[in-house]
Design a protein around this motif. Structure first.
Motif, PDB file in Angstrom:
ATOM      1  N   ARG A   1       0.835  -1.201   0.000  1.00 28.12           N
ATOM      2  CA  ARG A   1       0.000   0.000   0.000  1.00 28.12           C
ATOM      3  C   ARG A   1       0.872   1.254   0.000  1.00 28.12           C
ATOM      4  O   ARG A   1       0.581   2.226  -0.690  1.00 28.12           O
ATOM      5  N   TRP A   2       1.940   1.234   0.782  1.00 20.94           N
ATOM      6  CA  TRP A   2       2.858   2.377   0.821  1.00 20.94           C
ATOM      7  C   TRP A   2       3.548   2.571  -0.527  1.00 20.94           C
ATOM      8  O   TRP A   2       3.756   3.704  -0.962  1.00 20.94           O
ATOM      9  N   ILE A   3       3.920   1.463  -1.175  1.00 18.41           N
ATOM     10  CA  ILE A   3       4.552   1.573  -2.495  1.00 18.41           C
ATOM     11  C   ILE A   3       3.587   2.208  -3.493  1.00 18.41           C
ATOM     12  O   ILE A   3       3.946   3.127  -4.236  1.00 18.41           O
ATOM     13  N   LYS A   4       2.351   1.729  -3.495  1.00 23.15           N
ATOM     14  CA  LYS A   4       1.334   2.221  -4.431  1.00 23.15           C
ATOM     15  C   LYS A   4       1.072   3.707  -4.246  1.00 23.15           C
ATOM     16  O   LYS A   4       0.860   4.453  -5.214  1.00 23.15           O
ATOM     17  N   SER A   5       1.096   4.153  -2.979  1.00 19.07           N
ATOM     18  CA  SER A   5       0.813   5.567  -2.689  1.00 19.07           C
ATOM     19  C   SER A   5       2.059   6.435  -2.776  1.00 19.07           C
ATOM     20  O   SER A   5       1.983   7.657  -2.629  1.00 19.07           O
ATOM     21  N   GLY A   6       3.223   5.800  -3.016  1.00 18.12           N
ATOM     22  CA  GLY A   6       4.461   6.566  -3.111  1.00 18.12           C
ATOM     23  C   GLY A   6       5.025   6.977  -1.774  1.00 18.12           C
ATOM     24  O   GLY A   6       5.899   7.848  -1.701  1.00 18.12           O
TER      25      GLY A   6
ATOM     26  N   ILE B   1       6.815   5.135   0.342  1.00 16.65           N
ATOM     27  CA  ILE B   1       8.123   4.552   0.640  1.00 16.65           C
ATOM     28  C   ILE B   1       8.902   4.398  -0.664  1.00 16.65           C
ATOM     29  O   ILE B   1       8.329   4.024  -1.701  1.00 16.65           O
ATOM     30  N   PRO B   2      10.216   4.695  -0.679  1.00 15.06           N
ATOM     31  CA  PRO B   2      11.008   4.583  -1.914  1.00 15.06           C
ATOM     32  C   PRO B   2      11.222   3.122  -2.315  1.00 15.06           C
ATOM     33  O   PRO B   2      11.695   2.308  -1.515  1.00 15.06           O
ATOM     34  N   ALA B   3      10.836   2.778  -3.537  1.00 19.33           N
ATOM     35  CA  ALA B   3      10.965   1.397  -4.018  1.00 19.33           C
ATOM     36  C   ALA B   3      11.214   1.400  -5.521  1.00 19.33           C
ATOM     37  O   ALA B   3      10.865   2.352  -6.224  1.00 19.33           O
ATOM     38  N   TYR B   4      11.805   0.315  -5.995  1.00 24.49           N
ATOM     39  CA  TYR B   4      12.122   0.182  -7.418  1.00 24.49           C
ATOM     40  C   TYR B   4      11.654  -1.188  -7.891  1.00 24.49           C
ATOM     41  O   TYR B   4      11.865  -2.194  -7.198  1.00 24.49           O
ATOM     42  N   LYS B   5      11.038  -1.247  -9.064  1.00 23.71           N
ATOM     43  CA  LYS B   5      10.593  -2.523  -9.612  1.00 23.71           C
ATOM     44  C   LYS B   5      11.625  -3.009 -10.615  1.00 23.71           C
ATOM     45  O   LYS B   5      11.849  -2.389 -11.658  1.00 23.71           O
TER      46      LYS B   5
END
Length: 226
Positions: free
Chosen positions: A21-26, A28-32
């Motif tokens: 949910r945090w990734i989707k909302s931006g 938390i910093p994440a890379y696919k």
């Protein structure tokens, strides 16, 4: 990019569902990378440091507000047998529908542990059992169960009256639990509501709480304007 989802859930002590949910909302910093999410350890450490300074009040305001009628809809109404507190708790947990990740044995253990500390009987034939320790993480897993006892039992309630109705609360945050408890305590002092419980009138109970929710929401709106 040396950290995976499993590493982040362990570091932050939150569920995978929360991380996604945090990734989707931006948030938390994440890379696919190759179809899987990866995280930079340096960025995560900096993110943790920065978020320690986040105002908790703002976080609470951003959460989904308490909606007691909806939580009752997710929990439901049940009839429970039992001759004492332990037996009632075991029978109750045995028949209610819990969130997928919550084990019945774990919930029984936490509920009994809470009652051994001090009774959750709040008076007028009502008790509000809840886990001693938090057992759910997600707000979407919150629910309230109404359990009518087939035989009133001694629950060591403050007023000494036997308990005929349990409101089992499962909440994801301490603040939300306190708000739910306050609302149920308020209802437990209303004679009209108590009469509905005695009659086990499920439709009337829900409708009564929906009307009260409108009043509570109006009060909150007025407070925001002060």
């Amino acid at each position: 990019m040396n950290l995976k989802i499993a590493d982040i859930t362990e570091i932050l002590n939150v569920s995978e569902k929360t991380i996604y949910r945090w990734i989707k909302s931006g948030k938390i910093p994440a890379y696919k990378i190759n179809g899987q999410y990866r995280f930079s350890e340096e960025e995560i450490n900096r993110w943790i440091s920065e978020n320690k300074m986040v105002n908790r009040k703002k976080e609470i305001e951003d959460e989904e507000p308490i909606n007691l009628p909806d939580l009752l809809g997710k929990g439901g109404f049940y009839e429970v047998e039992g001759d004492d507190v332990k037996e009632v708790i075991e029978n109750m947990v045995g028949i209610i529908k819990l969130p997928v990740n919550l084990k019945k044995d774990k919930l029984i253990e936490e509920l009994i542990k809470r009652e051994e500390m001090i009774s959750t009987g709040i008076g007028n034939g009502i008790a509000v059992p809840h886990p001693q320790e938090k057992v759910i993480e997600e707000i979407e897993d919150e629910r309230v169960f109404v359990c009518f006892l087939k035989k009133p039992i001694d629950y060591n309630a403050l007023d000494g009256k036997k308990i005929h109705t349990l409101f089992l609360i499962l909440s994801a945050r301490k603040e939300r639990h306190i708000e739910l408890l306050a609302k149920i305590s308020f209802l437990s002092r209303n004679k009209e509501f108590l009469d509905m419980l005695e009659l086990q009138s499920k439709e009337k109970i829900i409708e009564f709480i929906r009307l009260k929710k409108v009043e509570w929401d109006e009060i909150m709106e007025r407070r925001k304007k002060i």
